[in-house]
Design a protein around this motif. Structure first.
Motif, PDB file in Angstrom:
ATOM      1  N   THR A 154       0.836  -1.196   0.000  1.00  0.00           N
ATOM      2  CA  THR A 154       0.000   0.000   0.000  1.00  0.00           C
ATOM      3  C   THR A 154       0.871   1.246   0.000  1.00  0.00           C
ATOM      4  O   THR A 154       0.640   2.180  -0.749  1.00  0.00           O
ATOM      5  N   THR A 155       1.909   1.259   0.837  1.00  0.00           N
ATOM      6  CA  THR A 155       2.823   2.396   0.888  1.00  0.00           C
ATOM      7  C   THR A 155       3.511   2.581  -0.455  1.00  0.00           C
ATOM      8  O   THR A 155       3.638   3.695  -0.955  1.00  0.00           O
ATOM      9  N   GLN A 156       3.930   1.475  -1.064  1.00  0.00           N
ATOM     10  CA  GLN A 156       4.590   1.539  -2.366  1.00  0.00           C
ATOM     11  C   GLN A 156       3.627   2.081  -3.420  1.00  0.00           C
ATOM     12  O   GLN A 156       4.008   2.907  -4.249  1.00  0.00           O
ATOM     13  N   SER A 157       2.378   1.652  -3.390  1.00  0.00           N
ATOM     14  CA  SER A 157       1.384   2.144  -4.342  1.00  0.00           C
ATOM     15  C   SER A 157       1.137   3.632  -4.169  1.00  0.00           C
ATOM     16  O   SER A 157       1.019   4.367  -5.149  1.00  0.00           O
ATOM     17  N   LEU A 158       1.061   4.074  -2.916  1.00  0.00           N
ATOM     18  CA  LEU A 158       0.867   5.501  -2.661  1.00  0.00           C
ATOM     19  C   LEU A 158       2.044   6.308  -3.186  1.00  0.00           C
ATOM     20  O   LEU A 158       1.861   7.351  -3.801  1.00  0.00           O
ATOM     21  N   MET A 159       3.255   5.818  -2.957  1.00  0.00           N
ATOM     22  CA  MET A 159       4.436   6.540  -3.438  1.00  0.00           C
ATOM     23  C   MET A 159       4.416   6.610  -4.962  1.00  0.00           C
ATOM     24  O   MET A 159       4.738   7.630  -5.537  1.00  0.00           O
ATOM     25  N   HIS A 160       3.999   5.509  -5.600  1.00  0.00           N
ATOM     26  CA  HIS A 160       3.897   5.514  -7.064  1.00  0.00           C
ATOM     27  C   HIS A 160       2.924   6.600  -7.512  1.00  0.00           C
ATOM     28  O   HIS A 160       3.169   7.303  -8.485  1.00  0.00           O
ATOM     29  N   ASP A 161       1.809   6.762  -6.802  1.00  0.00           N
ATOM     30  CA  ASP A 161       0.841   7.802  -7.154  1.00  0.00           C
ATOM     31  C   ASP A 161       1.458   9.192  -7.042  1.00  0.00           C
ATOM     32  O   ASP A 161       1.197  10.054  -7.866  1.00  0.00           O
ATOM     33  N   TYR A 162       2.281   9.399  -6.022  1.00  0.00           N
ATOM     34  CA  TYR A 162       2.914  10.709  -5.863  1.00  0.00           C
ATOM     35  C   TYR A 162       3.959  10.945  -6.953  1.00  0.00           C
ATOM     36  O   TYR A 162       4.092  12.056  -7.461  1.00  0.00           O
ATOM     37  N   ILE A 163       4.693   9.907  -7.318  1.00  0.00           N
ATOM     38  CA  ILE A 163       5.648  10.040  -8.426  1.00  0.00           C
ATOM     39  C   ILE A 163       4.886  10.367  -9.700  1.00  0.00           C
ATOM     40  O   ILE A 163       5.285  11.254 -10.461  1.00  0.00           O
ATOM     41  N   LEU A 164       3.771   9.696  -9.918  1.00  0.00           N
ATOM     42  CA  LEU A 164       2.927   9.953 -11.080  1.00  0.00           C
ATOM     43  C   LEU A 164       2.457  11.407 -11.097  1.00  0.00           C
ATOM     44  O   LEU A 164       2.518  12.076 -12.127  1.00  0.00           O
ATOM     45  N   GLN A 165       2.023  11.917  -9.954  1.00  0.00           N
ATOM     46  CA  GLN A 165       1.586  13.314  -9.865  1.00  0.00           C
ATOM     47  C   GLN A 165       2.719  14.260 -10.245  1.00  0.00           C
ATOM     48  O   GLN A 165       2.493  15.253 -10.950  1.00  0.00           O
ATOM     49  N   VAL A 174      15.196  15.409 -19.357  1.00  0.00           N
ATOM     50  CA  VAL A 174      14.316  16.348 -20.059  1.00  0.00           C
ATOM     51  C   VAL A 174      14.047  17.585 -19.203  1.00  0.00           C
ATOM     52  O   VAL A 174      14.063  18.714 -19.701  1.00  0.00           O
ATOM     53  N   PHE A 175      13.822  17.379 -17.901  1.00  0.00           N
ATOM     54  CA  PHE A 175      13.439  18.493 -17.029  1.00  0.00           C
ATOM     55  C   PHE A 175      14.597  19.014 -16.177  1.00  0.00           C
ATOM     56  O   PHE A 175      14.378  19.780 -15.233  1.00  0.00           O
ATOM     57  N   ASP A 176      15.823  18.617 -16.522  1.00  0.00           N
ATOM     58  CA  ASP A 176      17.034  19.081 -15.850  1.00  0.00           C
ATOM     59  C   ASP A 176      16.974  18.825 -14.342  1.00  0.00           C
ATOM     60  O   ASP A 176      17.167  19.731 -13.523  1.00  0.00           O
ATOM     61  N   MET A 177      16.667  17.577 -14.006  1.00  0.00           N
ATOM     62  CA  MET A 177      16.570  17.160 -12.614  1.00  0.00           C
ATOM     63  C   MET A 177      17.239  15.795 -12.462  1.00  0.00           C
ATOM     64  O   MET A 177      17.368  15.063 -13.429  1.00  0.00           O
ATOM     65  N   THR A 178      17.599  15.471 -11.228  1.00  0.00           N
ATOM     66  CA  THR A 178      18.080  14.126 -10.952  1.00  0.00           C
ATOM     67  C   THR A 178      16.882  13.265 -10.535  1.00  0.00           C
ATOM     68  O   THR A 178      15.825  13.795 -10.177  1.00  0.00           O
ATOM     69  N   VAL A 179      17.075  11.956 -10.554  1.00  0.00           N
ATOM     70  CA  VAL A 179      16.031  11.060 -10.079  1.00  0.00           C
ATOM     71  C   VAL A 179      15.742  11.367  -8.609  1.00  0.00           C
ATOM     72  O   VAL A 179      14.593  11.382  -8.181  1.00  0.00           O
ATOM     73  N   SER A 180      16.786  11.658  -7.851  1.00  0.00           N
ATOM     74  CA  SER A 180      16.608  12.003  -6.427  1.00  0.00           C
ATOM     75  C   SER A 180      15.715  13.223  -6.259  1.00  0.00           C
ATOM     76  O   SER A 180      14.872  13.258  -5.359  1.00  0.00           O
ATOM     77  N   GLU A 181      15.881  14.211  -7.124  1.00  0.00           N
ATOM     78  CA  GLU A 181      15.038  15.407  -7.034  1.00  0.00           C
ATOM     79  C   GLU A 181      13.582  15.084  -7.381  1.00  0.00           C
ATOM     80  O   GLU A 181      12.668  15.627  -6.765  1.00  0.00           O
ATOM     81  N   ILE A 182      13.375  14.213  -8.345  1.00  0.00           N
ATOM     82  CA  ILE A 182      12.011  13.794  -8.695  1.00  0.00           C
ATOM     83  C   ILE A 182      11.375  13.081  -7.507  1.00  0.00           C
ATOM     84  O   ILE A 182      10.232  13.352  -7.137  1.00  0.00           O
ATOM     85  N   LEU A 183      12.137  12.172  -6.882  1.00  0.00           N
ATOM     86  CA  LEU A 183      11.611  11.435  -5.731  1.00  0.00           C
ATOM     87  C   LEU A 183      11.369  12.362  -4.543  1.00  0.00           C
ATOM     88  O   LEU A 183      10.409  12.184  -3.794  1.00  0.00           O
ATOM     89  N   LYS A 184      12.220  13.361  -4.370  1.00  0.00           N
ATOM     90  CA  LYS A 184      12.020  14.329  -3.284  1.00  0.00           C
ATOM     91  C   LYS A 184      10.736  15.123  -3.517  1.00  0.00           C
ATOM     92  O   LYS A 184       9.980  15.371  -2.583  1.00  0.00           O
ATOM     93  N   LEU A 185      10.488  15.520  -4.768  1.00  0.00           N
ATOM     94  CA  LEU A 185       9.229  16.201  -5.087  1.00  0.00           C
ATOM     95  C   LEU A 185       8.031  15.310  -4.776  1.00  0.00           C
ATOM     96  O   LEU A 185       7.019  15.779  -4.256  1.00  0.00           O
ATOM     97  N   ALA A 186       8.150  14.024  -5.092  1.00  0.00           N
ATOM     98  CA  ALA A 186       7.068  13.077  -4.797  1.00  0.00           C
ATOM     99  C   ALA A 186       6.831  13.015  -3.290  1.00  0.00           C
ATOM    100  O   ALA A 186       5.683  12.989  -2.836  1.00  0.00           O
ATOM    101  N   GLU A 187       7.903  13.034  -2.527  1.00  0.00           N
ATOM    102  CA  GLU A 187       7.780  13.029  -1.060  1.00  0.00           C
ATOM    103  C   GLU A 187       7.084  14.299  -0.586  1.00  0.00           C
ATOM    104  O   GLU A 187       6.215  14.262   0.275  1.00  0.00           O
ATOM    105  N   GLU A 188       7.437  15.435  -1.189  1.00  0.00           N
ATOM    106  CA  GLU A 188       6.782  16.704  -0.831  1.00  0.00           C
ATOM    107  C   GLU A 188       5.299  16.673  -1.191  1.00  0.00           C
ATOM    108  O   GLU A 188       4.466  17.163  -0.435  1.00  0.00           O
ATOM    109  N   SER A 223       3.465  14.071  -1.194  1.00  0.00           N
ATOM    110  CA  SER A 223       2.810  13.180  -0.227  1.00  0.00           C
ATOM    111  C   SER A 223       2.541  13.886   1.091  1.00  0.00           C
ATOM    112  O   SER A 223       1.590  13.545   1.796  1.00  0.00           O
ATOM    113  N   GLN A 224       3.336  14.871   1.440  1.00  0.00           N
ATOM    114  CA  GLN A 224       3.167  15.581   2.697  1.00  0.00           C
ATOM    115  C   GLN A 224       2.084  16.660   2.617  1.00  0.00           C
ATOM    116  O   GLN A 224       1.660  17.181   3.638  1.00  0.00           O
ATOM    117  N   ARG A 225       1.649  16.972   1.432  1.00  0.00           N
ATOM    118  CA  ARG A 225       0.580  17.974   1.254  1.00  0.00           C
ATOM    119  C   ARG A 225      -0.772  17.414   1.621  1.00  0.00           C
ATOM    120  O   ARG A 225      -1.721  18.155   1.837  1.00  0.00           O
TER     121      ARG A 225
END
Length: 90
Positions: A12-23, A71-85, A87-89
């Motif tokens: 469930t946690t993994q699915s939620l994180m996938h949704d945030y990455i998708l967003q 494409v968006f001049d970001m690292t994978v870590s930055e994409i994942l950090k945005l997904a974490e942010e 999720s906190q909203r």
């Protein structure tokens, strides 16, 4: 029984994180004024890839996330950090 409960929570946690990455991926595309087709060309991938990712038919691999980052001049870590942010909203 306790073990399967743990696996379910992890899934469930993994699915939620996938949704945030998708967003995040949708947000990046739209905020840069790109259509799915335009983004697929920039990613160097089949146009169905972006559509399938955004319609939850396909989970992006690390390679796909890396390509988004290029494409968006970001690292994978930055994409994942945005997904974490994102999720906190909630």
């Amino acid at each position: 029984m306790g073990r399967s409960k743990k696996i379910k929570v992890h899934f469930t946690t993994q699915s939620l994180m996938h949704d945030y990455i998708l967003q995040v991926l949708i947000h990046l595309r739209k905020s840069n004024g790109l259509t799915q087709v335009e983004l697929s060309h920039k990613l160097g991938r089949n146009q169905d890839t972006v559509r399938k990712i955004e319609n939850r038919m396909f989970q992006p691999s690390l390679n796909v996330l890396r390509d988004y980052g290029i494409v968006f001049d970001m690292t994978v870590s930055e994409i994942l950090k945005l997904a974490e942010e994102f999720s906190q909203r909630v």
